[in-house]
Scaffold this active site. Structure first.
Site, PDB file in Angstrom:
ATOM      1  N   VAL A   5       0.840  -7.089  -1.344  1.00 16.44           N
ATOM      2  CA  VAL A   5       1.192  -7.386   0.048  1.00 16.44           C
ATOM      3  C   VAL A   5       2.477  -6.614   0.382  1.00 16.44           C
ATOM      4  O   VAL A   5       3.572  -7.162   0.337  1.00 16.44           O
ATOM      5  CB  VAL A   5       1.369  -8.899   0.258  1.00 16.44           C
ATOM      6  CG1 VAL A   5       1.578  -9.206   1.734  1.00 16.44           C
ATOM      7  CG2 VAL A   5       0.152  -9.649  -0.266  1.00 16.44           C
ATOM      8  N   HIS A   6       2.318  -5.338   0.688  1.00 15.48           N
ATOM      9  CA  HIS A   6       3.480  -4.477   0.883  1.00 15.48           C
ATOM     10  C   HIS A   6       4.206  -4.769   2.198  1.00 15.48           C
ATOM     11  O   HIS A   6       5.330  -5.271   2.202  1.00 15.48           O
ATOM     12  CB  HIS A   6       3.056  -3.008   0.833  1.00 15.48           C
ATOM     13  CG  HIS A   6       2.392  -2.614  -0.447  1.00 15.48           C
ATOM     14  ND1 HIS A   6       3.024  -2.699  -1.668  1.00 15.48           N
ATOM     15  CD2 HIS A   6       1.151  -2.126  -0.696  1.00 15.48           C
ATOM     16  CE1 HIS A   6       2.213  -2.271  -2.617  1.00 15.48           C
ATOM     17  NE2 HIS A   6       1.065  -1.924  -2.054  1.00 15.48           N
ATOM     18  N   ASP A   7       3.572  -4.436   3.317  1.00 14.73           N
ATOM     19  CA  ASP A   7       4.248  -4.544   4.613  1.00 14.73           C
ATOM     20  C   ASP A   7       4.621  -5.984   4.977  1.00 14.73           C
ATOM     21  O   ASP A   7       5.722  -6.223   5.480  1.00 14.73           O
ATOM     22  CB  ASP A   7       3.386  -3.926   5.712  1.00 14.73           C
ATOM     23  CG  ASP A   7       3.239  -2.422   5.540  1.00 14.73           C
ATOM     24  OD1 ASP A   7       3.861  -1.854   4.611  1.00 14.73           O
ATOM     25  OD2 ASP A   7       2.495  -1.800   6.321  1.00 14.73           O
TER      26      ASP A   7
END
Length: 318
Positions: free
Chosen positions: A242-244
């Protein structure tokens, strides 16, 4: 609401960009005052179109969308986009109905500079793509660096492999010259790198459970199928990093992260182009080096993932 952060999201939507942006619309801590667009997951014109789709979904069409650069800071057009991760159109090949929106008259860099001048000390920029627009904003007006409250960047990999190659993370490699310029000239910069985003995961069950929830749940569940499938093929997992959204969590809940004051240099060429290297600022060097005159930035080195995951899922489901 008194005390809400004025937020500009610089974005290349993008499945996880969409998650972060829609979670932001459900977050009382922030007031989104603009979306600025950049290449990365998709080309810049598609990023702009996708921004309009998200604004319509959120019923926030009054929020301005300022289109940014189509080329890297050095004037070269980036050769590739991440269609194998996000689909041909950025939303997992769900082919959402196109939305007719009117782009803001200003370039993204000038939009950021004007907002910083209008609201000095109040504006946070959440940078979810390559840093071209941020670097250009600094070049438009050097005062932007100190007028912005902070710039929170999804980017870099310090103690783990990159996600494009072993050396580089995608946003930094997307425009290494711009990234290094921001690291060299920025003020109040925070970096949320793969070191922490690889600790925050949504499972396919998490995504399925969003279906029918709130204004955005079904949309997120639909576009996430392609994303999860990419992770199954590439990592052998039934979940996605879950980067952003993790970078957005760092805007509203920085207390859920541990931060290391650092000076960061970005390699701009060679086999390790895009690699981020930090001076931990724990010793005095005998001789000056390439890091010596750089400003201190804050690098996230740990995250309370057990608290970030439910926070983000709750915001996306509202």
């Amino acid at each position: 609401m008194v005390g809400r952060l004025k937020l500009i999201i610089d974005t290349d939507p993008g499945i996880d960009d969409a998650m972060a942006i829609l979670a932001a619309f459900n977050s009382p801590e922030v007031e989104i005052i603009g979306l600025t667009t950049i290449f990365g997951n998709v080309r810049t014109p598609m990023a702009t179109q996708n921004a309009f789709i998200l604004l319509q979904l959120a019923q926030q069409e009054q929020i301005p969308v300022a289109e940014g650069s189509r080329d890297q800071l050095n004037g070269i057009t980036k050769a590739h986009v991440a269609d194998f991760v996000h689909g041909d159109e950025g939303f997992g090949n769900t082919y959402q109905k196109l939305v007719e929106g009117q782009k803001h008259s200003l370039h993204a860099a000038q939009f950021i500079a004007n907002a910083a001048a209008e609201y000095p000390g109040e504006v946070v920029v959440l940078a979810l793509g390559p840093l071209t627009n941020i670097a250009l904003a600094y070049k438009v007006d050097a005062a932007v660096r100190t007028r912005l409250k902070e710039v929170v960047i999804l980017g870099g990999a310090f103690h783990t492999n990159g996600n494009v190659n072993p050396a580089a993370e995608a946003n930094i490699l997307g425009d290494p010259d711009a990234a290094d310029y921001v690291m060299e000239h920025g003020s109040s910069v925070k970096l949320v790198s793969l070191d922490v985003t690889h600790q925050v995961e949504f499972s396919s069950s998490h995504m399925d459970a969003l279906r029918g929830k709130g204004k955005f749940g079904t949309f997120i569940a639909d576009i996430s199928k392609f994303y999860i499938d990419y992770y199954r093929k590439s990592y052998g997992t039934d979940s996605c990093f879950v980067h952003d959204p993790t970078a957005f969590a760092a805007v509203i809940r920085p207390d859920l992260f541990s931060w290391q004051p650092s000076k960061v240099l970005v390699l701009k060429d060679g086999v390790a182009c895009g690699m981020t290297i930090m001076d931990h600022c724990i010793r005095n060097w005998v001789a000056p080096n390439e890091w010596s005159q750089r400003p201190i930035v804050q690098v996230a080195v740990a995250v309370q993932a057990a608290k970030v995951v439910p926070l983000l899922l709750e915001r996306m489901a509202m």
